[in-house]
Design a protein around this motif. Structure first.
Motif, PDB file in Angstrom:
ATOM      1  N   VAL A   2      13.748   5.130 -37.294  1.00  8.58           N
ATOM      2  CA  VAL A   2      13.565   4.039 -36.340  1.00  8.58           C
ATOM      3  C   VAL A   2      12.318   4.328 -35.532  1.00  8.58           C
ATOM      4  O   VAL A   2      12.088   5.459 -35.114  1.00  8.58           O
ATOM      5  CB  VAL A   2      14.778   3.961 -35.392  1.00  8.58           C
ATOM      6  N   LYS A   4       9.620   4.492 -32.524  1.00 11.34           N
ATOM      7  CA  LYS A   4       9.763   4.932 -31.130  1.00 11.34           C
ATOM      8  C   LYS A   4       9.997   3.714 -30.223  1.00 11.34           C
ATOM      9  O   LYS A   4      10.805   3.760 -29.291  1.00 11.34           O
ATOM     10  CB  LYS A   4       8.484   5.667 -30.724  1.00 11.34           C
ATOM     11  N   LYS A   7      13.549   2.511 -30.427  1.00 11.50           N
ATOM     12  CA  LYS A   7      14.393   3.502 -29.764  1.00 11.50           C
ATOM     13  C   LYS A   7      14.351   3.323 -28.250  1.00 11.50           C
ATOM     14  O   LYS A   7      15.363   3.318 -27.562  1.00 11.50           O
ATOM     15  CB  LYS A   7      13.880   4.901 -30.131  1.00 11.50           C
ATOM     16  N   GLU A   8      13.109   3.158 -27.769  1.00 12.25           N
ATOM     17  CA  GLU A   8      12.939   2.994 -26.325  1.00 12.25           C
ATOM     18  C   GLU A   8      13.547   1.694 -25.835  1.00 12.25           C
ATOM     19  O   GLU A   8      14.118   1.618 -24.751  1.00 12.25           O
ATOM     20  CB  GLU A   8      11.448   3.040 -25.955  1.00 12.25           C
ATOM     21  N   GLU A  11      17.227   2.117 -25.533  1.00 15.60           N
ATOM     22  CA  GLU A  11      17.523   2.948 -24.379  1.00 15.60           C
ATOM     23  C   GLU A  11      17.421   2.145 -23.085  1.00 15.60           C
ATOM     24  O   GLU A  11      18.263   2.240 -22.200  1.00 15.60           O
ATOM     25  CB  GLU A  11      16.521   4.099 -24.349  1.00 15.60           C
ATOM     26  N   GLU A  48      21.655  -2.201 -32.513  1.00 15.11           N
ATOM     27  CA  GLU A  48      22.523  -1.142 -33.006  1.00 15.11           C
ATOM     28  C   GLU A  48      23.090  -1.470 -34.391  1.00 15.11           C
ATOM     29  O   GLU A  48      23.281  -0.578 -35.213  1.00 15.11           O
ATOM     30  CB  GLU A  48      23.667  -0.891 -32.016  1.00 15.11           C
ATOM     31  N   HIS A  51      20.333  -0.717 -36.703  1.00  7.26           N
ATOM     32  CA  HIS A  51      20.030   0.724 -36.766  1.00  7.26           C
ATOM     33  C   HIS A  51      21.187   1.519 -36.184  1.00  7.26           C
ATOM     34  O   HIS A  51      21.126   1.954 -35.035  1.00  7.26           O
ATOM     35  CB  HIS A  51      18.755   1.054 -35.975  1.00  7.26           C
ATOM     36  N   LEU A  54      21.158   4.459 -33.750  1.00  5.72           N
ATOM     37  CA  LEU A  54      20.812   4.331 -32.329  1.00  5.72           C
ATOM     38  C   LEU A  54      22.044   4.367 -31.424  1.00  5.72           C
ATOM     39  O   LEU A  54      21.938   4.536 -30.217  1.00  5.72           O
ATOM     40  CB  LEU A  54      20.076   3.010 -32.081  1.00  5.72           C
ATOM     41  N   THR A  56      24.864   5.439 -29.215  1.00  5.32           N
ATOM     42  CA  THR A  56      25.244   6.654 -28.490  1.00  5.32           C
ATOM     43  C   THR A  56      26.677   6.452 -28.005  1.00  5.32           C
ATOM     44  O   THR A  56      27.099   5.327 -27.791  1.00  5.32           O
ATOM     45  CB  THR A  56      24.334   6.888 -27.270  1.00  5.32           C
TER      46      THR A  56
END
Ligand SMILES: [Zn+2]
Length: 668
Positions: A2, A4, A7-8, A11, A48, A51, A54, A56
């Motif tokens: 994935v 960056k 991902k960010e 988050e 999510e 991916h 990702l 959590t």
């Protein structure tokens, strides 16, 4: 991989959602509209889904949607969860204060006074600020691991707020899970519609919800929490209770704001009294107040008794009562034909609501109370939302009161009522009784049963009254034309109903078992039966002994299940369901995990290192079933000293026999 950026983005979305969760669920100060929240949630969910790496564990999307569980593991509390001694008067509060002063000498003493929530005590364990485990109080030493269900409560932080400067290595936070009065009433309304047994009060509803095996259902129950302290903490020191409460707030927990630091016992009593009237103004049930010594080193000095701490006590409010008149006594016919008498009251204000009916439970209760139509009676609501008649004000009798006569016939179908010698209840045993058919159909279609949307009261009334259905099996033979012909039925909703009926055919087996309406078989038992048997035929053929062998199925329920499948009428209905293509097998094969997954184990004789309950617990923890009698379905017998007849039986049936050491190795 994935990127960056993505991902960010995930988050950031997680943080934003957590921030708004806290504003909404903990602080009750939302800053964005629900639609906006849903949009952000959707974005995260989509990311999510695309991916999965990702995801959590603390992602807001992970609160709901956990898989149903088979049972709950037992958890030993780090520090015992003690219960509090109760007091009922100002005098007793002063006596408590005297005891504390006598023990502490001339030190200055401060008390924190909090509301006593009528809910379920739970323990939440956090490791380095990350939620690790949540359990019920249980017997105080050991509770049930209900993490999957607690996770659905949005005001429980999955991790401590980032603003917190110091995070302990390990902290056990304690609180009370409760159901608001509003959520409770809505839940009971749904249950009433579905013909299910109602919860007596919000506490029972909260406790029952936490014990559900399907977290998706729990998520819809509207549970909430207030935390009120810590049980254990490693790596941080606190001096006072108020300091603890402040810290918990800072971490993101929901702490009830109505606590007060009092410097004298008079101040304590005054604050307790002030809440006796105010308690109706908040949306959750409180049944009293809790006093706690504020200074934690003083608590240490005071210590505990075997049952409760010496530094804290509960003050219980007196139950609320009201005097009113019985206008009439009526009877209702339930799903299983039980006739319940209900007192119709002159409306009276009680515990913040207007009460106009009260349950009389059964006819023996009417006799015991000697309640008559026209009597003045005391009604009580002590945390119970469904009020009950306490007693008759005999001194107010005028002689004009009329005694209630137990009806000989069903008020709906006119059949002769039956009272079985071993039961208090009087029932209508006519399987064709419209009242029962309606209740049974509503139950069958209800959300936690076959979940047939749109199959509400008004529709069921018409279908039964017009004899379009005679039992719930007929639901699957309704034609679009029949449904369209019903009063107030638009074309579109007729289509919706038909497709909802169609959809329900593919529901899971536990839903069907629950929907059948077998007396005493609730949601949980239905789940247990579905996982055990996997197919309706197997359940149908099960002998009483085989049923009672299942952990959680008692003899009364077993008898009821056995009889249900031996009733010709029931079998005709079941055949209708089968012929219509209703699913009769378990779709979700229960997760196989643990060394004894799916195995049935019997323990006999005395074990050297384990008590019987401990050994059975080991079986359950390893995924097995601990049974009490040997049958051909037993996978193996664990034989201790002086094993007795079970060993003989196991030998005769060729069941594998193992000793204590081997058993411990397997479950190790
Ligand atoms: Zn009837």
């Amino acid at each position: 991989m994935v990127s960056k950026d993505i991902k960010e983005k995930a988050e950031k979305l997680r943080d934003t959602l957590k921030h708004h969760d806290r504003l909404y669920y903990v602080l009750d100060k939302p800053e964005i509209a629900d639609q906006e929240y849903d949009r952000l949630y959707r974005q995260l969910k989509d990311l999510e889904d695309a991916h999965p790496e990702l995801i959590t564990p603390d992602s807001p999307t992970q609160r709901v949607g956990g898989e149903p569980v088979k049972g709950f593991k037992a958890v030993r509390h780090i520090a015992p969860m003690m219960s509090l001694d109760n007091t009922y008067s100002a005098e007793e509060i002063r006596q408590f204060d005297n005891r504390v002063r006598k023990n502490l000498g001339p030190e200055r003493i401060e008390y924190v006074v909090e509301l006593k929530f009528d809910g379920v005590s739970i323990s939440l364990l956090y490791e380095k600020g990350q939620w690790a485990l949540g359990s019920t109080r249980g017997d105080g030493l050991e509770g049930d691991d209900v993490s999957v269900n607690l996770k659905t409560i949005r005001s429980i932080p999955l991790e401590f707020s980032r603003e917190v400067k110091k995070v302990p290595k390990l902290i056990e936070v304690r609180g009370e899970v409760y159901m608001t009065k509003k959520a409770f009433e809505a839940l009971n309304r749904r249950k009433e519609k579905a013909g299910e047994e109602l919860f007596a009060n919000p506490r029972n509803a909260a406790a029952g919800s936490l014990k559900l095996l399907d977290p998706k259902i729990v998520a819809g129950r509207g549970l909430d929490i207030y935390v009120w302290g810590i049980g254990h903490c490693e790596g941080m020191d606190f001096k006072t209770h108020t300091e603890v409460l402040d810290y918990l707030k800072e971490c993101g927990f929901k702490v009830n704001p109505h606590y007060k630091l009092c410097r004298t016992i008079d101040e304590v009593i005054e604050y307790c009294n002030s809440w006796e009237d105010k308690r109706e103004k908040i949306d959750c049930e409180i049944d009293g107040m809790v006093l706690k010594v504020n200074d934690l080193s003083q608590r240490e000095k005071l210590g505990v008794t075997s049952k409760s701490p010496r530094w804290s006590i509960a003050y219980k409010f007196p139950a609320e009562k009201a005097l009113t008149e019985v206008r009439d006594i009526i009877v209702q016919v339930g799903r299983t034909g039980t006739i319940t008498p209900v007192a119709i009251l002159e409306p009276v204000h009680l515990s913040g609501t207007t009460v106009s009916r009260a349950t009389l439970h059964n006819f023996d209760e009417i006799e015991r109370l000697d309640v008559r139509i026209g009597d003045k009676v005391y009604v009580e609501k002590s945390g119970e939302i469904i009020p009950k008649v306490l007693s008759v004000a005999m001194e107010k009798r005028t002689g004009a009161e009329r005694a209630f006569r137990v009806p000989a016939k069903c008020p709906v179908c006119g059949s002769k009522l039956v009272k079985l010698p071993e039961e208090v209840a009087v029932r209508c045993e006519n399987v064709g009784c419209p009242a029962q058919i309606k209740e049974a159909v509503l139950h069958f279609a209800s959300r936690n049963a076959m979940d047939i949307e749109n199959m509400g009261d008004a529709i069921v009334d018409q279908l039964v009254d017009k004899a379009m259905i005679k039992d719930y099996g007929d639901i699957y033979y309704l034609k679009p034309g029949d449904v369209k012909a019903l009063e107030r039925m638009a074309e579109k909703s007729a289509g919706n109903l038909i497709s909802a009926i169609e959809k329900s055919k593919s529901g899971d087996l536990n839903r069907l078992i629950y929907a059948l309406g077998i007396r005493h078989v609730g949601e949980r038992a239905a789940w247990v039966l579905a996982s055990h048997f996997g197919k309706i035929e197997k359940l149908q053929e099960a002998a009483v002994e085989e049923l009672t062998d299942i952990h959680e199925i008692g003899p009364v329920m077993a008898g009821s299940i056995y009889n249900f499948f031996r009733n010709k009428e029931n079998m005709k209905i079941l055949k209708k369901l089968k012929d219509a293509g209703v699913n009769m097998s378990a779709l979700q094969v229960p997760k196989k995990s643990g060394a004894l997954a799916g195995k049935t184990i019997v323990i006999t004789g005395t074990l050297k290192s384990l008590t019987r309950p401990e050994a059975e617990e080991l079986v359950r923890r390893s995924g097995g079933n601990a049974s009490s009698s040997v049958s051909k379905n037993t996978d193996f017998l664990v034989a201790g000293g002086d094993p007795g007849s079970k060993l003989e039986k196991a030998k005769a049936l060729g069941v594998k026999i193992i000793g204590e050491e081997e058993f411990k190795k397997i479950t190790g």
